[in-house]
Write an enzyme that holds these catalytic residues in place. Structure first.
Site, short mmCIF file in Angstrom:
data_model
loop_
_atom_site.label_atom_id
_atom_site.label_comp_id
_atom_site.label_asym_id
_atom_site.label_seq_id
_atom_site.Cartn_x
_atom_site.Cartn_y
_atom_site.Cartn_z
N ASN A 290 0.87 -0.88 -0.09
CA ASN A 290 -0.01 -0.06 -0.02
C ASN A 290 0.94 1.10 0.04
OD1 ASN A 290 -1.66 2.10 0.42
ND2 ASN A 290 -2.18 1.49 2.45
N TRP A 291 1.22 1.83 -1.17
CA TRP A 291 1.84 2.98 -1.38
C TRP A 291 1.46 4.25 -0.53
CZ3 TRP A 291 3.85 2.88 -6.99
CH2 TRP A 291 4.72 1.95 -7.51
N LYS A 292 0.22 4.05 -0.20
CA LYS A 292 -0.12 5.55 0.41
C LYS A 292 0.23 6.61 -0.53
CE LYS A 292 -0.04 3.21 4.63
NZ LYS A 292 -0.13 3.25 6.33
N HIS B 138 -9.45 1.26 4.74
CA HIS B 138 -8.31 1.40 5.40
C HIS B 138 -8.50 2.18 6.45
CE1 HIS B 138 -4.16 2.47 6.33
NE2 HIS B 138 -4.07 1.33 6.04
N GLU C 183 -5.48 -4.89 10.50
CA GLU C 183 -4.36 -3.75 10.62
C GLU C 183 -4.57 -3.06 11.92
OE1 GLU C 183 -2.61 -2.55 6.65
OE2 GLU C 183 -4.08 -1.26 7.07
N GLY D 176 2.78 -1.04 4.28
CA GLY D 176 2.84 0.32 3.83
C GLY D 176 4.50 0.68 3.45
N GLY D 177 4.88 1.36 4.43
CA GLY D 177 6.14 1.98 4.44
C GLY D 177 7.54 0.83 3.68
P1 13P Z 1 3.01 0.51 7.83
O1 13P Z 1 3.62 -0.86 7.10
O2 13P Z 1 3.75 1.67 7.07
O3 13P Z 1 2.85 0.43 9.19
O4 13P Z 1 1.43 0.62 7.01
C1 13P Z 1 0.49 -0.37 7.14
C2 13P Z 1 -0.70 0.00 6.31
O5 13P Z 1 -1.19 0.90 6.79
C3 13P Z 1 -0.75 -0.85 5.31
O6 13P Z 1 -2.30 -0.81 4.64
#
Ligand code: 13P
Length: 252
Positions: free
Chosen positions: A9-11, A95, A167, A233-234
């Site tokens: 999830n690149w956000k 999310h 999550e 995410g990150g």
């Molecule tokens: P992180 O891996 O950066 O904690 O983010 C998790 C996330 O929200 C994936 O959707």
């Protein structure tokens, strides 16, 4: 037997130039990884780029959100059908950042899920509790409520083929990962909710864990019996890290 599934999830990160390096790195790194499904969920403007880079590979792509409407006068919104036009297979729904920052209620999430499902997209339905909810012992009630809202909209049959991502909000972007045991307990709870109505569905449904998954902790999380991969995410913004997490999924 459920196949492990790792999705990035690149956000709201990336640029055409950065994405090119990242996508090329992921394609090259995953070429030798078998037996794990992988996908990236990118910002809308980069769907075409993801499609261009990933078509013909085994890596899927998708979006991070969609409209709760099919079409119409909804300025700035993007429909499930539009995502299909760009070859998306997946879309993240509900999310916790959407729920917390954009006021998405369980009902809105359920509508989004319904249209994603109806369009033939695989919804990645996010559920999870806040720190305050965990500390007051209502984790299971929160997760059950979030799941029930979707089941109410689409029926149990509407969960078939979907992915659920557990999550815990307190673990997202904080570096504070749920322990494998904490995560496993909630995953087992989610599966048990499905099992009550449909054993086959419970066994087939992929339940990802998300929240500070890194190459260093992926293997022990994915080694738990009800954790079928991760929503990352990150660490999905670095090809080497994302590939290492997919390798950990392959090995577990
Ligand atoms: P992180 O891996 O950066 O904690 O983010 C998790 C996330 O929200 C994936 O959707």
């Amino acid at each position: 037997m459920r196949e492990k599934f790792v999705a990035g999830n690149w956000k709201m990160h990336g640029s055409l130039a950065e994405n090119k390096l990242l996508l090329d790195g992921v394609v090259a790194g995953l070429a030798a990884v078998r037996g794990v499904k992988a996908a990236v969920c990118v910002p809308y403007p980069y769907l075409f780029q993801a499609q261009h880079s990933l078509q013909g590979t085994s890596i899927g792509w998708g979006a991070q959100n969609l409209s709760e409407h099919v079409k119409g006068a909804y300025t700035g919104e993007v429909s499930a059908g539009m995502l299909k036009d760009f070859g998306c297979r997946y879309v993240i729904v509900g999310h916790s950042e959407r729920r917390a920052l954009y006021g998405e209620t369980d009902e809105v999430v359920a509508h989004k899920y319904k249209w994603a499902h109806a369009a033939g997209l695989v919804p990645i339905l996010c559920v999870g509790e806040s720190l305050a909810e965990r500390e007051s012992g209502v984790t299971e009630q929160v997760v059950a409520r979030q799941l029930d809202a979707v089941v109410h909209a689409v029926g149990m049959a509407g969960l078939k083929g979907a992915v659920i991502a557990y999550e815990p909000v307190w673990a997202i972007g904080t570096g504070k990962t749920a322990t494998p045991e904490q995560a496993q307990a909630v995953h087992a709870f989610i599966r048990s909710r499905l099992r009550v109505v449909d054993t086959a569905l419970a066994e087939e449904t992929v339940i990802q864990y998300g929240g500070s998954v890194k190459a260093a902790n992926a293997a022990e999380l994915f080694g738990m019996p009800d954790i079928d991969g991760g929503l990352i995410g990150g660490a999905s913004l670095h090809a080497d890290d994302f590939v290492a997490i997919c390798r950990a999924a392959q090995a577990s």
